[in-house]
Design an enzyme around this catalytic site. Sequence first.
Site, PDB file in Angstrom:
ATOM      1  N   TYR A 103       0.852  -1.208   0.000  1.00 25.66           N
ATOM      2  CA  TYR A 103       0.000   0.000   0.000  1.00 25.66           C
ATOM      3  C   TYR A 103       0.881   1.249   0.000  1.00 25.66           C
ATOM      4  CZ  TYR A 103      -3.699   3.218   1.646  1.00 25.66           C
ATOM      5  OH  TYR A 103      -4.594   4.248   1.785  1.00 25.66           O
ATOM      6  N   ASN A 132     -14.084  -1.260  13.852  1.00 32.76           N
ATOM      7  CA  ASN A 132     -13.989  -2.420  14.753  1.00 32.76           C
ATOM      8  C   ASN A 132     -14.475  -2.082  16.157  1.00 32.76           C
ATOM      9  OD1 ASN A 132     -12.950  -4.114  12.826  1.00 32.76           O
ATOM     10  ND2 ASN A 132     -10.996  -4.480  13.839  1.00 32.76           N
ATOM     11  N   PHE A 133     -13.925  -1.008  16.745  1.00 37.06           N
ATOM     12  CA  PHE A 133     -14.262  -0.668  18.138  1.00 37.06           C
ATOM     13  C   PHE A 133     -15.757  -0.357  18.268  1.00 37.06           C
ATOM     14  CE2 PHE A 133      -9.910   0.980  19.959  1.00 37.06           C
ATOM     15  CZ  PHE A 133      -9.359  -0.273  19.751  1.00 37.06           C
ATOM     16  N   TYR A 163      -4.657  -3.855  19.433  1.00 37.33           N
ATOM     17  CA  TYR A 163      -3.452  -4.540  18.955  1.00 37.33           C
ATOM     18  C   TYR A 163      -2.225  -3.889  19.602  1.00 37.33           C
ATOM     19  CZ  TYR A 163      -6.744  -5.999  15.259  1.00 37.33           C
ATOM     20  OH  TYR A 163      -7.821  -6.480  14.557  1.00 37.33           O
TER      21      TYR A 163
END
Length: 312
Positions: free
Chosen positions: A146, A191-192, A205
């Site tokens: 990326y 996600n959270f 993480y």
Amino acid sequence: MSRIVVTGGAGFLGSHVCESLFARGDHVVVVDNLVTGDLANLEHLAGRPGFAFVQADVSRVLPVDGPVDAVMHLASPASPKDYLELPIETLEVGSRGTQLALELAREHDARFFLASTSEVYGDPQVHPQPETYWGNVNPVGPRGVYDEAKRFAEALTMAYHHRHGVDVRIVRIFNTYGPRMRPQDGRVVSNFLVQALTGQPLTIYGSGEQTRSFTFVDDEVRGILGLLDSSYVGPMNIGNDGEFSLNELARLVLEVTNSGSEIVYEPLPVDDPTQRKPDLTLARSTIGFEPRVALREGLVLTAAYFARRLGL
Ligand code: NAD
Ligand code: UDP
């Protein structure tokens, strides 16, 4: 009124850009292969005069008929989860895709706009990051697909400017979040929020002490259009210069969602940057850009979107 081609316009950020262009009277042609995008993001524009959608892989073809005043190249997997699953496709859309988009702009004597990223700074050793910082990227690490694609895309964009006189703009986007993110997109804000709203543990993480600067999508889009309309050639950071650790973000998400989810710690991905914060001096002085939406406010708005989308 201009006719603007937006590659990647069916994605999260691209769909908001299209909406803002359309709202101010521009005509919009989206070219997208839907690899991470969704036509539902464009359903309020579909069928309206001045809006067109072309399904195509812009690393192969960019089939647009009619006049073109600007080409905005936003097509690329953007979430680490996506580009790690699509490493070759990510390199292709940053290289060949960028070249086809530049050729389209050149053919029509149109302005070219590249969506680049704060990832060009890699794991930065200068903090905050001004545009003059060259970055610290591992070219052969997993994120290299990326980071290097975007670095190549920037180099190619400037080469078309110098060699062929194409009028170019480059935005370096810092972590942007908001409505229309996919619930399973894998980025930290989605996600959270989804974890908090559904009572699952929030997955941090590493130690959670790494930092990011989170930009609400409305601010990012306003900066993008400001840069598009300006005469500034060369990369410009657009983001929010508030800086938060992941531990702080997790606490804020639990608070705004009123969630009792626990927090769990998982291994840190390889080459995960330890800090990230835009130096906005250039954006402030050149286009008068100022982020307006504080993280707490943006999280409330995004939580409401996920709650609706998940039927909660
Ligand atoms: P996204 O995944 O929601 O959108 C990307 C869009 O590009 C999708 O609609 C996808 O289908 C399309 N696409 C990908 N490859 C394609 C191809 N070969 N041909 C045609 N279409 C293709 O991601 P996003 O967050 O909306 O990101 C949009 C752009 O902004 C990307 O270029 C990304 O690198 C850049 N960016 C985003 C962020 C962010 O925080 N959201 C940060 C930095 C840079
Ligand atoms: N992250 C996390 N939990 C998650 C998803 C991500 O702690 O469920 C971390 C990730 O390791 C990184 C930060 O959050 O340190 C931002 O990740 P994201 O994928 O949103 O964007 P990045 O800035 O890494 O491209």
